[in-house]
Design an enzyme around this catalytic site. Structure first.
Site, PDB file in Angstrom:
ATOM      1  N   SER A 130      -6.640  29.950 -69.954  1.00 56.77           N
ATOM      2  CA  SER A 130      -7.175  31.124 -70.116  1.00 56.77           C
ATOM      3  C   SER A 130      -5.735  31.921 -70.698  1.00 56.77           C
ATOM      4  CB  SER A 130      -7.977  31.875 -68.836  1.00 56.77           C
ATOM      5  OG  SER A 130      -7.897  33.416 -69.152  1.00 56.77           O
ATOM      6  N   TYR A 143      -8.592  34.956 -59.956  1.00 56.95           N
ATOM      7  CA  TYR A 143      -8.702  34.025 -61.197  1.00 56.95           C
ATOM      8  C   TYR A 143      -7.389  33.740 -61.786  1.00 56.95           C
ATOM      9  CZ  TYR A 143     -10.622  32.877 -65.497  1.00 56.95           C
ATOM     10  OH  TYR A 143     -10.892  32.246 -66.614  1.00 56.95           O
TER      11      TYR A 143
END
Ligand code: NDP
Ligand code: 8X3
Length: 244
Positions: A130, A143
């Protein structure tokens, strides 16, 4: 014999689109995720095999791997974000679930499949990271720490596997409209829709395109990393929206 690609998290979003793409590229696709009904739909249209898999459960990973003979490619795509909390207010259970899935799940799947991937003579591990693996943003620590760890796994694997017939690629997307934000906000579809409001986000097929390209390069070519974002997104925090 067609090469075999294992895709985790193939029941929706980027994983399902990657299964579609790799099937078109000539791979036999093995689809893993927890929701078997969703996996069956992807299996039907790709001619793939749907196998139940929970990457957070070592026994589930063992059962999954035991059903496979040959594997060329592993796409470690299963992952999730839960909540948007500052470190001050973190929900430790949510952080544990993210780390169990995004970090331990990737380590587990990689370790379990490495012998088969190497035996193929032309293996490839693709980790779906990501932009949260290369940037931080406020109220994203649970995250972003997990995706930063995934980035470390990709780099370490490349060092440890050098000289062996296994490529390692990390694909790091920015905003992609999938079920990701619905999961993150526990089914609150309005909150999820707001994440993509006023811009044209990426779609799952855009990421599948990157993965499809990376794995179809000649086998001496290793694509280390692809960072891909919507044109309207410069960083995790700098985003141009129509109503800005
Ligand atoms: P989705 O929520 O649409 O897909 C996530 C997939 O992961 C589902 O198939 C889900 O299947 C699977 N999954 C979740 N937990 C587990 C588990 N314990 N075991 C096996 N499978 C699991 O989101 P995306 O397609 O967007 O996400 C795919 C990857 O892309 C993730 O790693 C995410 O972090 C990453 N990513 C997403 C971005 C985005 O903006 N959407 C941007 C950057 C990266 P099931 O529930 O059936 O188990
Ligand atoms: C998802 C990207 O910015 O929504 O990996 O956390 S972000």
């Amino acid at each position: 014999m067609r090469p075999v690609a294992v895709i985790t998290g193939a029941s929706s979003g980027i994983g399902a689109a990657t299964a579609d793409r790799l099937a078109v590229e000539g791979f036999d696709v093995i689809l893993g995720a927890r929701r078997k009904d969703k996996l069956e739909e992807v299996a039907e249209r790709t001619g793939g095999r749907a196998l139940e898999l929970d990457v957070t459960d070592p026994d589930s990973v063992t059962r999954f791997v035991e059903q496979l003979d040959r594997v060329n490619i592993l796409v470690n795509n299963a992952g999730l974000a839960l909540g948007r909390d500052t470190i001050e207010d973190l929900d430790e259970d949510a952080v544990r679930r993210m780390w169990e899935t995004n970090v331990m799940g990737v380590l587990r799947m990689t370790r379990a499949l490495l012998p088969k991937i190497e035996a193929s003579g032309n293996g490839h591990i693709v980790n779906v990271g990501s932009t949260a693996a290369i940037e931080v943003y406020p109220a994203g620590g649970g995250y972003t720490t997990s995706k930063h760890a995934l980035r470390v796994i990709s780099g370490t694997l490349r060092l440890e596997l050098v000289g062996r017939p296994i490529r390692v690629t990390e694909v790091d997307p920015g905003l992609v409209e999938t079920e990701f934000s619905i999961v993150r906000f526990e089914g609150d579809v309005e909150k999820a829709a707001n994440v993509y409001k006023g811009l044209k986000p990426l779609v799952a097929e855009d990421i599948a395109d990157c993965i499809g390209w990376a794995v179809t390069r000649p086998e001496h070519v290793n694509i280390d990393q692809i960072v891909v974002r919507p044109r309207a997104q410069a960083t995790s925090m700098v985003i141009a929206r129509d109503d800005d």
